[in-house]
Design an enzyme around this catalytic site. Sequence first.
Site: not given
Length: 161
Positions: A156, A160
Amino acid sequence: MTNTSSDINVALITGASRGLGLALARQLALQGWRLIIDARDATALEIARAELSQWTQVTALAGDVTDEKHRLALVDVVKQSGSLDVLVNNASMLGPSPQPQLLEYPPAVLEQVYRTNLLAPLALIQATWPFLRPEGCILNITSDAGVEAYPGWGGYGSSKA
């Protein structure tokens, strides 16, 4: 319907049915911005649309930003508006919970996280760019996991960053 008035601002906000996306949509609605909003959950999106419609004109399209047809439908609404002042890429996918180490991360899920958090926003920027006013703005919502390494958050966090 073409946006013929420079007094009407238009914003496209992905992931606008809850959290930061909905909060931003509320604020812009209260200021009279015309809104184009999306989210994967059609029920939650309709609730958001109904709320926001008490203050401004809202077009809500349920769908997944990783789906090219859905992105093209969003762009069609932007075209009908005539121009775009703000694009907010807020839609996101966390992935497995708890977050696995990269060595244990299912590759198909990691691919979906990257499609949602990185590739779809880029594709939406490319598709809406011709309609973005010169003074317009693009906001790509990220995460503190994208700037600070958290154990187990490599999938993740890197999507990002």
